[in-house]
Structures are given as C-alpha cells and as structure tokens.
Design a protein around this motif. Structure first.
Motif, PDB file in Angstrom:
ATOM      1  N   PHE A  79      -1.743   1.510  -9.309  1.00  0.00           N
ATOM      2  CA  PHE A  79      -1.568   2.812  -9.945  1.00  0.00           C
ATOM      3  C   PHE A  79      -2.916   3.444 -10.293  1.00  0.00           C
ATOM      4  CE2 PHE A  79       2.561   0.786 -11.139  1.00  0.00           C
ATOM      5  CZ  PHE A  79       3.405   1.690 -10.511  1.00  0.00           C
ATOM      6  N   GLY A  80      -3.997   2.922  -9.734  1.00  0.00           N
ATOM      7  CA  GLY A  80      -5.325   3.430 -10.050  1.00  0.00           C
ATOM      8  C   GLY A  80      -5.785   2.911 -11.401  1.00  0.00           C
ATOM      9  N   PHE A  81      -6.851   3.515 -11.935  1.00  0.00           N
ATOM     10  CA  PHE A  81      -7.408   3.085 -13.219  1.00  0.00           C
ATOM     11  C   PHE A  81      -8.258   4.217 -13.767  1.00  0.00           C
ATOM     12  CE2 PHE A  81      -9.889   0.337 -16.101  1.00  0.00           C
ATOM     13  CZ  PHE A  81      -8.847  -0.389 -16.654  1.00  0.00           C
ATOM     14  N   PRO A 104       0.849  -1.196   0.000  1.00  0.00           N
ATOM     15  CA  PRO A 104       0.000   0.000   0.000  1.00  0.00           C
ATOM     16  C   PRO A 104       0.881   1.240   0.000  1.00  0.00           C
ATOM     17  CG  PRO A 104      -0.387  -1.391   1.943  1.00  0.00           C
ATOM     18  CD  PRO A 104       0.867  -1.862   1.301  1.00  0.00           C
ATOM     19  N   ILE A 105       0.511   2.231  -0.808  1.00  0.00           N
ATOM     20  CA  ILE A 105       1.360   3.423  -0.903  1.00  0.00           C
ATOM     21  C   ILE A 105       1.279   4.249   0.376  1.00  0.00           C
ATOM     22  CG2 ILE A 105      -0.384   4.812  -2.121  1.00  0.00           C
ATOM     23  CD1 ILE A 105       1.995   5.890  -3.818  1.00  0.00           C
ATOM     24  N   GLY A 106       0.127   4.268   1.015  1.00  0.00           N
ATOM     25  CA  GLY A 106      -0.038   5.004   2.268  1.00  0.00           C
ATOM     26  C   GLY A 106      -1.131   4.361   3.090  1.00  0.00           C
ATOM     27  N   ALA A 141      -7.002   5.239  -3.819  1.00  0.00           N
ATOM     28  CA  ALA A 141      -7.545   6.248  -4.738  1.00  0.00           C
ATOM     29  C   ALA A 141      -8.378   7.269  -3.963  1.00  0.00           C
ATOM     30  CB  ALA A 141      -8.401   5.565  -5.798  1.00  0.00           C
ATOM     31  N   PHE A 142      -8.332   8.527  -4.409  1.00  0.00           N
ATOM     32  CA  PHE A 142      -9.072   9.597  -3.730  1.00  0.00           C
ATOM     33  C   PHE A 142     -10.578   9.414  -3.952  1.00  0.00           C
ATOM     34  CE2 PHE A 142      -4.846  11.077  -3.843  1.00  0.00           C
ATOM     35  CZ  PHE A 142      -4.705  12.023  -2.844  1.00  0.00           C
ATOM     36  N   PRO A 143     -11.408   9.940  -3.046  1.00  0.00           N
ATOM     37  CA  PRO A 143     -12.857   9.748  -3.213  1.00  0.00           C
ATOM     38  C   PRO A 143     -13.383  10.430  -4.472  1.00  0.00           C
ATOM     39  CG  PRO A 143     -12.334  10.845  -1.124  1.00  0.00           C
ATOM     40  CD  PRO A 143     -11.074  10.750  -1.886  1.00  0.00           C
ATOM     41  N   CYS A 181      -2.430   6.679 -12.518  1.00  0.00           N
ATOM     42  CA  CYS A 181      -1.139   7.323 -12.289  1.00  0.00           C
ATOM     43  C   CYS A 181      -0.421   7.616 -13.599  1.00  0.00           C
ATOM     44  CB  CYS A 181      -0.279   6.405 -11.426  1.00  0.00           C
ATOM     45  SG  CYS A 181       1.318   7.098 -11.073  1.00  0.00           S
ATOM     46  N   MET A 182       0.248   8.753 -13.592  1.00  0.00           N
ATOM     47  CA  MET A 182       0.976   9.147 -14.780  1.00  0.00           C
ATOM     48  C   MET A 182       2.406   8.581 -14.745  1.00  0.00           C
ATOM     49  SD  MET A 182       1.227  13.111 -14.930  1.00  0.00           S
ATOM     50  CE  MET A 182       2.842  13.693 -14.534  1.00  0.00           C
ATOM     51  N   GLY A 183       2.834   8.078 -13.581  1.00  0.00           N
ATOM     52  CA  GLY A 183       4.236   7.687 -13.457  1.00  0.00           C
ATOM     53  C   GLY A 183       4.581   6.211 -13.353  1.00  0.00           C
TER      54      GLY A 183
HETATM   55  C1  HEM Z   1       5.001   3.204  -7.290  1.00  0.00           C
HETATM   56  C2  HEM Z   1       4.781   4.491  -7.308  1.00  0.00           C
HETATM   57  C3  HEM Z   1       3.425   5.138  -7.476  1.00  0.00           C
HETATM   58  C4  HEM Z   1       2.190   4.726  -7.078  1.00  0.00           C
HETATM   59  C5  HEM Z   1       1.815   3.444  -6.328  1.00  0.00           C
HETATM   60  C6  HEM Z   1       1.241   5.738  -7.511  1.00  0.00           C
HETATM   61  C7  HEM Z   1      -0.128   5.656  -7.308  1.00  0.00           C
HETATM   62  C8  HEM Z   1      -1.042   6.510  -7.873  1.00  0.00           C
HETATM   63  C9  HEM Z   1      -2.477   6.351  -7.807  1.00  0.00           C
HETATM   64  C10 HEM Z   1      -3.214   5.224  -7.089  1.00  0.00           C
HETATM   65  C11 HEM Z   1      -3.029   7.374  -8.497  1.00  0.00           C
HETATM   66  C12 HEM Z   1      -4.519   7.579  -8.748  1.00  0.00           C
HETATM   67  C13 HEM Z   1      -5.196   8.261  -7.606  1.00  0.00           C
HETATM   68  C14 HEM Z   1      -6.677   8.326  -7.830  1.00  0.00           C
HETATM   69  O1  HEM Z   1      -7.187   7.833  -8.837  1.00  0.00           O
HETATM   70  O2  HEM Z   1      -7.366   8.881  -6.968  1.00  0.00           O
HETATM   71  C15 HEM Z   1      -1.959   8.198  -8.975  1.00  0.00           C
HETATM   72  C16 HEM Z   1      -2.144   9.355  -9.705  1.00  0.00           C
HETATM   73  C17 HEM Z   1      -1.110  10.168 -10.078  1.00  0.00           C
HETATM   74  N1  HEM Z   1       0.236   9.901  -9.972  1.00  0.00           N
HETATM   75 FE1  HEM Z   1       1.070   8.280  -9.148  1.00  0.00          FE
HETATM   76  N2  HEM Z   1       1.924   6.735  -8.141  1.00  0.00           N
HETATM   77  C18 HEM Z   1       3.256   6.387  -8.168  1.00  0.00           C
HETATM   78  C19 HEM Z   1       4.274   7.094  -8.780  1.00  0.00           C
HETATM   79  C20 HEM Z   1       4.117   8.281  -9.452  1.00  0.00           C
HETATM   80  C21 HEM Z   1       5.142   8.983 -10.153  1.00  0.00           C
HETATM   81  C22 HEM Z   1       6.591   8.485 -10.321  1.00  0.00           C
HETATM   82  C23 HEM Z   1       4.572  10.132 -10.640  1.00  0.00           C
HETATM   83  C24 HEM Z   1       5.192  11.276 -11.436  1.00  0.00           C
HETATM   84  C25 HEM Z   1       5.856  11.232 -12.415  1.00  0.00           C
HETATM   85  C26 HEM Z   1       3.182  10.129 -10.272  1.00  0.00           C
HETATM   86  C27 HEM Z   1       2.286  11.115 -10.585  1.00  0.00           C
HETATM   87  C28 HEM Z   1       0.921  10.979 -10.477  1.00  0.00           C
HETATM   88  C29 HEM Z   1      -0.021  11.990 -10.944  1.00  0.00           C
HETATM   89  C30 HEM Z   1       0.327  13.325 -11.567  1.00  0.00           C
HETATM   90  C31 HEM Z   1      -1.301  11.472 -10.698  1.00  0.00           C
HETATM   91  C32 HEM Z   1      -2.629  12.131 -11.036  1.00  0.00           C
HETATM   92  C33 HEM Z   1      -3.012  11.688 -12.423  1.00  0.00           C
HETATM   93  C34 HEM Z   1      -4.333  12.256 -12.899  1.00  0.00           C
HETATM   94  O3  HEM Z   1      -5.152  12.700 -12.097  1.00  0.00           O
HETATM   95  O4  HEM Z   1      -4.515  12.258 -14.116  1.00  0.00           O
HETATM   96  N3  HEM Z   1       2.940   8.988  -9.549  1.00  0.00           N
HETATM   97  N4  HEM Z   1      -0.750   7.662  -8.603  1.00  0.00           N
END
Ligand code: HEM
Length: 398
Positions: free
Chosen positions: A340-342, A279-281, A285-287, A347-349
């Motif tokens: 990484f969500g869906f 788990p990341i935290g 995913a946000f509500p 997630c963009m990363g």
């Molecule tokens: C293993 C590492 C990571 C995990 C587990 C993770 C997880 C997530 C999750 C679960 C979301 C979706 C949240 C939601 O739908 O409410 C998210 C969104 C996002 N993540 Fe990551 N993340 C990771 C790494 C990164 C990295 C490396 C970046 C930047 C380059 C990043 C940038 C973002 C951004 C900008 C969003 C929002 C995307 C949007 O709303 O279109 N994350 N991440």
C-alpha cells in the motif's frame, strides 16, 4: 490445477508480468531503470531503502507531474490529485478523508459489502447470472461500495467505469484515451460538487459540500475533486484488481483455498500474505524527484534525480521476508509489507480493501466451499494495463 501444498508465486500462471520499466546498464553508481516516459530513474529494490525513501519529507511528486516529467502514464494528470501534491497542500487535502477511510470509519460499510457479495453469490448459484465469480460478484462489490461512499447513482456505473478502466488499465501509448478519460471523470465528479448532478445527501460529496462553509480553510472545488477522483479510481479498480488476483491465486492452488474454507478465523493473516506477493499492476509506487542529497544503501542520490522505489521487489526482499516467493499463510517473522506504499502518499484505502476482500472470501467460503475454476488458470483472459492488471474473468463451478 496445482495440487501441491507448498505454493510459490511463480506456480500461479501470469500472476507476475514483465514490468513496464526497462533495466539499463547504469553509467552512474546506482542501479537504474528506464521509465515508460523515457526517463532514467534510480531503482531502489531493498525494503529498507524503499520504506525510507517513500517516508522522506524532501522527495517530491509535484515535480514529476510537469510536461516532460518522469512518469508512468503519458502526459500530466490533474495537479490537484492527492498523488500529485506535496506538503503542505497534500496534508490539507488528505485530512478530509482520514477519518472516513480509517479502520473504524469503514466499519459502517461492512453490512453493504457483505450484502452485495452474498446477493451476487446467490444470483450466480441460482443461475440468474453467469457462473463467473468476477462478473457475478467481485466487480459489483467494489463499484457499489464506491457509489455508496460518494453518494453517486449506481446507474452511472456503465459510464464512469469505462473511464476509470481506461485510466488504470489502458496501455501506456493510449495517450488520447487516457487524457480524455481523466478529464471526463474529473468533470463528472465536478458536476456533483457544483450541483449540476444530484448527489445523495448521505454520501461523502454532499456531506463535505454542505459543511464546507463552516470550515476554516475549505478545499476549493478543484482540490475536492482531486480527492474524489482518488476514491473513484482507487476504491473501484485498485481494490478489484487485488481482490480478483487474490481469489484467482487461491483457486489456482486449491490447497490455499481449502485453508480459507477450513480456517476462516485466520483470513486477515492470509489476506495480508496474498497482498504482500500480489503486484497490483506492472509498476508500483509512482516515481518521485529528490530535492536534496539522499543517503541510501546504494549510495547518496543527488538532488533533482528521478527515483523509482520498487515496492513489489521490496516485498520480496529476502533480508526481510524469509523464502519470499513462497505464499506462506503461517508467516510470522518479517515486517509489514509495502504493497500500500508508505509515507504521506501511502494508500488511503487499505482498511476498505481489506474489509472488502475478507467479506467476499468469507461469503464464498461459507456459501460455495467447493468453488473451483472451470478453466485451466493459464487459459484465463487478462487485462494488462499500465497501472493495474488482473484476470478479466473467473469462470467457476461450485
Ligand atoms: C489492495 C488494494 C490497493 C492497493 C494494493 C493500493 C496501492 C496503493 C499504492 C501503492 C499507493 C501509493 C502510490 C505511491 O506512493 O506512489 C496508493 C495510493 C492511493 N490509493 Fe490505493 N491501493 C489499493 C486500494 C485503494 C482503495 C480501496 C482506495 C480508495 C478508497 C485507494 C485510494 C488511493 C489513493 C487516493 C491514493 C493516493 C494517496 C495519496 O497520494 O495521499 N486505494 N494505493
């Protein structure tokens, strides 16, 4: 230290923590939780429900980011943040980064990531930095990469990492601290966009700003900073949090670390399994708010209802992942995890996070194969934030 070869999530001390939501006796037909904001939200925990909900084009994040809305962090955040946008605004902003963060787009970062990891390890081995792999290697890799991507000075790290750490790792009652940190980060990035601070010509900020005039529908400064803030926060602390817990898991169960050392060619599959269970935290995913009736396996959710799609539990859904609590590097059945969500906010990363975690683990396996935690795993110091949590140290011998 764990000696057995069959390792379960609960064998790794502190890997899971009590979540920040509270399960409640539901007076509706749906399971419900109370969010940190005090709102009741429908609690989706099955894989298929979470995936379909997150992909549904009618659910809204924008409706949550309002004064008094259902949320994890107190207050509201900048409305231009990718995570706060609904379509069509979301698609417009997100299109600016699709190519750079694709698997092919991040390939040009491989050499930098690898070099940073190997230099950190060499310094640690030579005694030029403390024998703490978190301090000496991991945190440098994610932060140096983010600076390079954005084209911002490495020397600014002590400043902006204090803010990003507050936003992602502060407890939910630190309202003033979080609000100050979000504003400070936003203003800091805005300075580069408006030219008050000088960004590197090769970085993402300058390349977009320099080409903006030629675009048909360019982003405003605020919209662009909304995208940049996602990179600054996610690219550093999200990736660092999962990277640290991945290595912590491997070193807490040496049978798993040995697999990394002996079968580096299988690293991508191993990393995917680690990401599935980690788990990341304390929240996933946000509500979101529903805007129309939504059919799920727990019933039809009415419009205007806050919903929490719990991807941590979805990733452990026994209907999709056999023996879900076992960390099984040879797992073949099952579907792609949702860590990484869906959907549009996925997630963009992922490509960057996978590249960084693989580069660090490969370099460690090659250069210090006898790596061991030098403290009992259960005794390590942790950071327990609302959005992210991780060990704050990984003292090692090698
Ligand atoms: C293993 C590492 C990571 C995990 C587990 C993770 C997880 C997530 C999750 C679960 C979301 C979706 C949240 C939601 O739908 O409410 C998210 C969104 C996002 N993540 Fe990551 N993340 C990771 C790494 C990164 C990295 C490396 C970046 C930047 C380059 C990043 C940038 C973002 C951004 C900008 C969003 C929002 C995307 C949007 O709303 O279109 N994350 N991440």
């Amino acid at each position: 230290m764990l000696t057995k070869t069959l390792v379960r999530v609960f064998d790794i001390p502190n890997l899971d923590a009590p979540p920040y939501y509270t399960p409640v006796e539901s007076e509706t037909p749906f399971p419900q939780v109370r969010l940190p904001s005090g709102h009741l939200a429908v609690h989706l925990t099955r894989y298929e429900d979470c995936r379909a909900f997150l992909a549904d084009p009618t659910v809204s994040r924008t409706l949550c980011n309002v004064e008094g809305g259902p949320t994890f962090l107190p207050g509201t955040t900048q409305k231009e943040l990718l995570l706060n946008l609904d379509n069509p605004a979301h698609a417009r902003s997100r299109a600016t980064v699709t190519r750079d963060f694709s698997p092919r787009g991040v390939e040009n970062l491989r050499e930098l990531v690898d070099r940073t990891a190997r230099r950190g390890i060499a310094d640690m081995v030579a005694g030029r930095s403390p024998p703490d792999v978190f301090e000496a290697v991991l945190q440098d890799v994610t932060s140096a990469t983010v600076c390079h991507i954005l084209g911002i000075p490495l020397s600014d790290r002590p400043m902006f990492r204090v803010w990003s750490r507050t936003i992602q790792e502060a407890p939910p009652h630190d309202l003033a601290g979080i609000e100050h940190a979000v504003k400070a980060s936003f203003d800091y990035l805005m300075d580069f966009v408006r030219g008050t601070r000088a960004a590197e010509p090769t970085g993402f900020i300058r390349s977009y700003v320099d080409h903006r005039a030629k675009l048909e529908a360019p982003l405003s400064d605020e919209e662009f900073v909304g995208v940049l803030l996602g990179i600054l926060l996610g690219g550093d602390h999200n990736a660092l949090s999962v990277m640290t817990k991945s290595l912590y898991t491997l070193l807490s169960a040496p049978a798993l670390w040995i697999r990394v050392v002996e079968e580096p060619e299988r690293l991508p599959a191993m990393i995917e399994e680690l990401i599935r269970v980690i788990p990341i935290g304390k929240l996933s995913a946000f509500p979101r708010m529903t805007t129309v009736p939504l059919v799920t396996s727990v019933g039809t959710i009415p419009p205007d209802t806050p919903v929490y799609a719990n991807v941590f539990l979805a990733n452990r859904d026994p209907e999709v992942f056999a023996d879900p609590l076992t960390i099984d590097f040879d797992r073949t059945a099952g579907k792609p995890h949702l860590q990484f969500g869906f959907g549009i906010h996925s997630c963009m990363g992922p490509a960057l996070a996978r590249l960084e975690i693989a580069a660090v683990l490969r370099a460690l396996a090659e250069l210090v194969p006898n790596l061991k935690l030098s403290m009992e795993p259960g005794a390590l110091r942790w950071i327990n934030g609302t959005v992210l949590r991780r060990p704050d140290e990984l003292p090692v011998s090698f």
